[in-house]
Write a protein that holds these residues in place. Structure first.
Motif, PDB file in Angstrom:
ATOM      1  N   LEU A 299       0.836  -1.204   0.000  1.00  0.00           N
ATOM      2  CA  LEU A 299       0.000   0.000   0.000  1.00  0.00           C
ATOM      3  C   LEU A 299       0.866   1.248   0.000  1.00  0.00           C
ATOM      4  CD1 LEU A 299      -2.788   1.338   0.172  1.00  0.00           C
ATOM      5  CD2 LEU A 299      -2.669   1.063   2.667  1.00  0.00           C
ATOM      6  N   GLY A 300       1.928   1.231   0.791  1.00  0.00           N
ATOM      7  CA  GLY A 300       2.829   2.386   0.826  1.00  0.00           C
ATOM      8  C   GLY A 300       3.430   2.676  -0.535  1.00  0.00           C
ATOM      9  N   ARG A 301       3.845   1.605  -1.255  1.00  0.00           N
ATOM     10  CA  ARG A 301       4.412   1.798  -2.602  1.00  0.00           C
ATOM     11  C   ARG A 301       3.371   2.356  -3.564  1.00  0.00           C
ATOM     12  NH1 ARG A 301       7.050  -3.201  -1.549  1.00  0.00           N
ATOM     13  NH2 ARG A 301       5.503  -4.330  -2.795  1.00  0.00           N
ATOM     14  N   ASP A 302       2.139   1.854  -3.458  1.00  0.00           N
ATOM     15  CA  ASP A 302       1.078   2.318  -4.360  1.00  0.00           C
ATOM     16  C   ASP A 302       0.780   3.805  -4.145  1.00  0.00           C
ATOM     17  OD1 ASP A 302       0.866  -0.172  -5.480  1.00  0.00           O
ATOM     18  OD2 ASP A 302      -0.953  -0.735  -4.385  1.00  0.00           O
ATOM     19  N   LEU A 303       0.625   4.206  -2.888  1.00  0.00           N
ATOM     20  CA  LEU A 303       0.288   5.601  -2.612  1.00  0.00           C
ATOM     21  C   LEU A 303       1.479   6.521  -2.859  1.00  0.00           C
ATOM     22  CD1 LEU A 303      -2.088   5.390   0.485  1.00  0.00           C
ATOM     23  CD2 LEU A 303      -2.559   5.092  -1.956  1.00  0.00           C
ATOM     24  N   HIS A 304       2.678   6.040  -2.562  1.00  0.00           N
ATOM     25  CA  HIS A 304       3.883   6.819  -2.890  1.00  0.00           C
ATOM     26  C   HIS A 304       3.970   7.008  -4.403  1.00  0.00           C
ATOM     27  CE1 HIS A 304       8.489   7.397  -2.005  1.00  0.00           C
ATOM     28  NE2 HIS A 304       7.920   8.475  -2.510  1.00  0.00           N
ATOM     29  N   GLY A 305       3.602   5.966  -5.141  1.00  0.00           N
ATOM     30  CA  GLY A 305       3.609   6.073  -6.600  1.00  0.00           C
ATOM     31  C   GLY A 305       2.632   7.110  -7.120  1.00  0.00           C
ATOM     32  N   LEU A 306       1.468   7.212  -6.477  1.00  0.00           N
ATOM     33  CA  LEU A 306       0.505   8.247  -6.855  1.00  0.00           C
ATOM     34  C   LEU A 306       1.098   9.632  -6.622  1.00  0.00           C
ATOM     35  CD1 LEU A 306      -2.931   6.961  -5.506  1.00  0.00           C
ATOM     36  CD2 LEU A 306      -2.403   7.538  -7.871  1.00  0.00           C
ATOM     37  N   TRP A 307       1.769   9.809  -5.479  1.00  0.00           N
ATOM     38  CA  TRP A 307       2.401  11.098  -5.176  1.00  0.00           C
ATOM     39  C   TRP A 307       3.477  11.425  -6.214  1.00  0.00           C
ATOM     40  CZ3 TRP A 307       7.422  12.615  -3.999  1.00  0.00           C
ATOM     41  CH2 TRP A 307       7.560  13.922  -3.523  1.00  0.00           C
ATOM     42  N   GLN A 308       4.285  10.435  -6.560  1.00  0.00           N
ATOM     43  CA  GLN A 308       5.343  10.650  -7.552  1.00  0.00           C
ATOM     44  C   GLN A 308       4.763  10.964  -8.927  1.00  0.00           C
ATOM     45  OE1 GLN A 308       7.200   6.847  -6.687  1.00  0.00           O
ATOM     46  NE2 GLN A 308       9.036   7.875  -5.883  1.00  0.00           N
ATOM     47  N   GLU A 309       3.662  10.320  -9.272  1.00  0.00           N
ATOM     48  CA  GLU A 309       3.006  10.616 -10.554  1.00  0.00           C
ATOM     49  C   GLU A 309       2.525  12.066 -10.585  1.00  0.00           C
ATOM     50  OE1 GLU A 309      -0.952   9.309 -13.152  1.00  0.00           O
ATOM     51  OE2 GLU A 309      -0.242   7.993 -11.564  1.00  0.00           O
ATOM     52  N   PHE A 310       1.941  12.515  -9.485  1.00  0.00           N
ATOM     53  CA  PHE A 310       1.498  13.907  -9.397  1.00  0.00           C
ATOM     54  C   PHE A 310       2.679  14.849  -9.565  1.00  0.00           C
ATOM     55  CE2 PHE A 310       0.932  17.730  -6.810  1.00  0.00           C
ATOM     56  CZ  PHE A 310      -0.265  18.235  -7.298  1.00  0.00           C
ATOM     57  N   GLU A 311       3.753  14.577  -8.857  1.00  0.00           N
ATOM     58  CA  GLU A 311       4.921  15.457  -8.912  1.00  0.00           C
ATOM     59  C   GLU A 311       5.539  15.487 -10.310  1.00  0.00           C
ATOM     60  OE1 GLU A 311       6.442  17.545  -6.493  1.00  0.00           O
ATOM     61  OE2 GLU A 311       4.409  17.244  -5.726  1.00  0.00           O
ATOM     62  N   ALA A 312       5.603  14.340 -10.970  1.00  0.00           N
ATOM     63  CA  ALA A 312       6.212  14.290 -12.298  1.00  0.00           C
ATOM     64  C   ALA A 312       5.397  15.059 -13.330  1.00  0.00           C
ATOM     65  CB  ALA A 312       6.370  12.831 -12.736  1.00  0.00           C
ATOM     66  N   ASN A 313       4.078  15.128 -13.152  1.00  0.00           N
ATOM     67  CA  ASN A 313       3.206  15.939 -14.012  1.00  0.00           C
ATOM     68  C   ASN A 313       3.289  15.538 -15.481  1.00  0.00           C
ATOM     69  OD1 ASN A 313       1.306  18.008 -14.401  1.00  0.00           O
ATOM     70  ND2 ASN A 313       2.890  19.511 -14.897  1.00  0.00           N
ATOM     71  N   GLU A 314       3.324  14.232 -15.727  1.00  0.00           N
ATOM     72  CA  GLU A 314       3.474  13.759 -17.100  1.00  0.00           C
ATOM     73  C   GLU A 314       2.221  13.071 -17.644  1.00  0.00           C
ATOM     74  OE1 GLU A 314       6.910  11.282 -16.886  1.00  0.00           O
ATOM     75  OE2 GLU A 314       8.327  12.987 -16.849  1.00  0.00           O
ATOM     76  N   THR A 315       1.431  12.434 -16.799  1.00  0.00           N
ATOM     77  CA  THR A 315       0.227  11.743 -17.270  1.00  0.00           C
ATOM     78  C   THR A 315      -0.933  12.733 -17.380  1.00  0.00           C
ATOM     79  OG1 THR A 315      -0.551  11.183 -15.043  1.00  0.00           O
ATOM     80  CG2 THR A 315       0.989   9.646 -16.091  1.00  0.00           C
ATOM     81  N   PRO A 316      -1.944  12.429 -18.192  1.00  0.00           N
ATOM     82  CA  PRO A 316      -3.105  13.321 -18.271  1.00  0.00           C
ATOM     83  C   PRO A 316      -3.759  13.560 -16.906  1.00  0.00           C
ATOM     84  CG  PRO A 316      -3.153  11.751 -20.084  1.00  0.00           C
ATOM     85  CD  PRO A 316      -2.036  11.321 -19.171  1.00  0.00           C
ATOM     86  N   SER A 317      -3.854  12.526 -16.078  1.00  0.00           N
ATOM     87  CA  SER A 317      -4.476  12.687 -14.757  1.00  0.00           C
ATOM     88  C   SER A 317      -3.656  13.615 -13.875  1.00  0.00           C
ATOM     89  CB  SER A 317      -4.647  11.324 -14.088  1.00  0.00           C
ATOM     90  OG  SER A 317      -5.572  10.526 -14.780  1.00  0.00           O
ATOM     91  N   ALA A 318      -2.330  13.466 -13.901  1.00  0.00           N
ATOM     92  CA  ALA A 318      -1.472  14.327 -13.089  1.00  0.00           C
ATOM     93  C   ALA A 318      -1.538  15.773 -13.565  1.00  0.00           C
ATOM     94  CB  ALA A 318      -0.035  13.813 -13.129  1.00  0.00           C
ATOM     95  N   ARG A 319      -1.567  15.976 -14.866  1.00  0.00           N
ATOM     96  CA  ARG A 319      -1.624  17.350 -15.388  1.00  0.00           C
ATOM     97  C   ARG A 319      -2.933  18.027 -14.978  1.00  0.00           C
ATOM     98  NH1 ARG A 319       0.978  14.939 -19.964  1.00  0.00           N
ATOM     99  NH2 ARG A 319      -0.996  14.753 -21.077  1.00  0.00           N
ATOM    100  N   PHE A 320      -4.027  17.278 -15.013  1.00  0.00           N
ATOM    101  CA  PHE A 320      -5.306  17.862 -14.587  1.00  0.00           C
ATOM    102  C   PHE A 320      -5.277  18.148 -13.094  1.00  0.00           C
ATOM    103  CE2 PHE A 320      -9.950  17.442 -13.541  1.00  0.00           C
ATOM    104  CZ  PHE A 320     -10.360  18.593 -14.206  1.00  0.00           C
ATOM    105  N   ALA A 321      -4.725  17.239 -12.308  1.00  0.00           N
ATOM    106  CA  ALA A 321      -4.616  17.453 -10.864  1.00  0.00           C
ATOM    107  C   ALA A 321      -3.765  18.680 -10.561  1.00  0.00           C
ATOM    108  CB  ALA A 321      -4.027  16.212 -10.192  1.00  0.00           C
ATOM    109  N   LYS A 322      -2.644  18.823 -11.244  1.00  0.00           N
ATOM    110  CA  LYS A 322      -1.774  19.993 -11.051  1.00  0.00           C
ATOM    111  C   LYS A 322      -2.507  21.284 -11.412  1.00  0.00           C
ATOM    112  CE  LYS A 322       2.605  18.826  -9.941  1.00  0.00           C
ATOM    113  NZ  LYS A 322       3.453  19.482  -8.928  1.00  0.00           N
ATOM    114  N   SER A 323      -3.308  21.238 -12.463  1.00  0.00           N
ATOM    115  CA  SER A 323      -4.059  22.419 -12.878  1.00  0.00           C
ATOM    116  C   SER A 323      -5.003  22.873 -11.766  1.00  0.00           C
ATOM    117  CB  SER A 323      -4.859  22.124 -14.145  1.00  0.00           C
ATOM    118  OG  SER A 323      -3.998  21.870 -15.223  1.00  0.00           O
ATOM    119  N   LEU A 324      -5.732  21.926 -11.193  1.00  0.00           N
ATOM    120  CA  LEU A 324      -6.676  22.272 -10.129  1.00  0.00           C
ATOM    121  C   LEU A 324      -5.955  22.782  -8.889  1.00  0.00           C
ATOM    122  CD1 LEU A 324      -9.218  19.326 -10.453  1.00  0.00           C
ATOM    123  CD2 LEU A 324      -9.317  21.603 -11.488  1.00  0.00           C
ATOM    124  N   ASP A 325      -4.761  22.258  -8.635  1.00  0.00           N
ATOM    125  CA  ASP A 325      -3.965  22.714  -7.493  1.00  0.00           C
ATOM    126  C   ASP A 325      -3.540  24.169  -7.666  1.00  0.00           C
ATOM    127  OD1 ASP A 325      -2.659  22.314  -5.017  1.00  0.00           O
ATOM    128  OD2 ASP A 325      -0.757  21.893  -6.041  1.00  0.00           O
TER     129      ASP A 325
END
Length: 381
Positions: free
Chosen positions: A301-327
């Motif tokens: 679980l820790g790896r999965d949630l850490h991976g979500l955080w890293q995906e957000f930070e990297a800002n490369e996937t469509p989901s991360a880019r949308f999340a960054k926009s709202l932030d």
């Protein structure tokens, strides 16, 4: 009328939940919790304890319910579980009609139905959301180093004859953990206890103050409130998402994205003339914080949630880019509601706003920035 006018009217009204005080305290006992922080925390609880969801539960929908479930308290106030209030159900139904009525159709109808499903508590999804909502306040008391005796008495009564009395059947691990704490018994190592340790640590996010103020400018918001609000933004502004965006994944990212501020604190985007937020020093500190905080969880679980955080930070996937926009959008909207808010103190210009915020918003939600930019013009030059 542009539907965004109604969507942002609702989101700005939702900001008032940050001023609704609950009967529970923060785990450090420093102040009472508010309903926006609680809504963020229970949504995070649902994400962390997803393996305990019953068969047929839609986890994403359960999290959506928990983001919305207490919005009615803007009008009806908090209802402590140990006090009778025969008019509460009617007051909350009336509040739901008003609040969800601010949204454009059919979005308002969909959100009202989501809230009503939670209240009925009949579907597997609603039962899980209710289970989480009933458990979190118990451990908000029991995991405190110095819980108030009257709060402990309420927990004891709740487990004995109140809404948590069926916890031994609904959630045996939760019941055992609560009973152990009530009896001052040794805690047994388990994945449940690791998850609880992570969620207890997450409570510290409610004490991290941000530069952005509430919409009414009464005080600065904290990062837990912010995390709840932008997760709600994702739910309400899902129509602004482009191809490949998974809204449930976006919301998970937003629930988690600022947990690193427990160690690092808030770094305002306009501080140090816009250079501090993206500095190598801050990024390294946040990466170390993420490793520590997500390391509190069971390994997978820790790896999965850490991976979500890293995906957000990297800002490369469509989901991360949308999340960054709202932030980026939410603080801008907060400042607009405060007639410029903190932009004056940071001497923010329109060019700087375009560079530091507009480009990020346009990258993930291209229709939002032109709309919001017009609203900014009276307050920046």
């Amino acid at each position: 009328m542009n539907p965004l006018d109604a969507q942002f009217a609702f989101l700005n009204e939702a900001d008032r939940l940050k001023s609704v005080t609950r009967a529970n305290c923060l785990l450090d006992g420093s102040r009472d919790e508010n309903s926006a922080e609680h809504s963020w925390h229970v949504a995070l609880w649902a994400l962390v304890f997803a393996e305990y969801a019953p068969e047929g539960c839609d986890l994403a929908r359960a999290i959506f319910m928990l983001l919305l479930h207490d919005l009615v308290e803007i009008d009806a106030g908090d209802h402590p579980i140990h006090l009778p209030n025969p008019g509460q159900a009617l007051a909350e139904a009336k509040a739901a009609t008003r609040l969800f009525g601010l949204l454009p159709a059919p979005l308002g109808t969909d959100m009202a139905q989501l809230w009503a499903e939670f209240e009925a508590g009949i579907t597997p999804t609603a039962r899980f959301a209710k289970q989480i909502d009933h458990a979190q306040p118990l451990f908000q008391v029991l995991c405190s180093a110095t819980p108030r005796p009257d709060h402990v008495a309420i927990v004891r009564q709740n487990l004995a004859t109140g809404r948590a009395a069926d916890m031994p059947i609904r959630w045996p691990d939760c019941n055992s953990a609560a009973r152990a704490r009530l009896g001052n018994n040794p805690l047994q190592p388990s994945d449940f206890e690791k998850c609880l340790g992570f969620l207890t640590e997450a409570d510290k996010l409610k004490a991290v103050t941000r530069a952005t103020t509430l919409c009414d400018a009464s005080r600065c918001e904290n990062t837990a409130e912010h995390s709840w609000h932008i997760a709600l933004y994702a739910l309400i502004l899902a129509d602004q998402a482009g191809p490949g965006v998974d809204i449930s994944r976006v919301i998970k990212m937003l629930l988690l994205h600022d947990l690193v501020e427990i160690d690092v604190g808030d770094v305002p985007i306009h501080s140090a003339n816009g250079t501090a937020h993206a500095s190598a020093q801050v990024q390294a500190a946040e990466a170390a914080a993420a490793a520590r905080i997500f390391g509190l969880l069971p390994n997978l679980l820790g790896r999965d949630l850490h991976g979500l955080w890293q995906e957000f930070e990297a800002n490369e996937t469509p989901s991360a880019r949308f999340a960054k926009s709202l932030d980026r959008v939410q603080p801008v909207m907060q400042n607009i509601q405060c007639h410029g808010g903190t932009w004056a103190s940071y001497n923010v210009t329109l060019t700087q706003l375009e560079t530091r915020v507009g480009r990020k918003v346009a990258n993930g939600a291209p229709q939002l920035w032109p709309y919001i930019r017009v609203l900014c013009l009276p307050y920046v030059r």
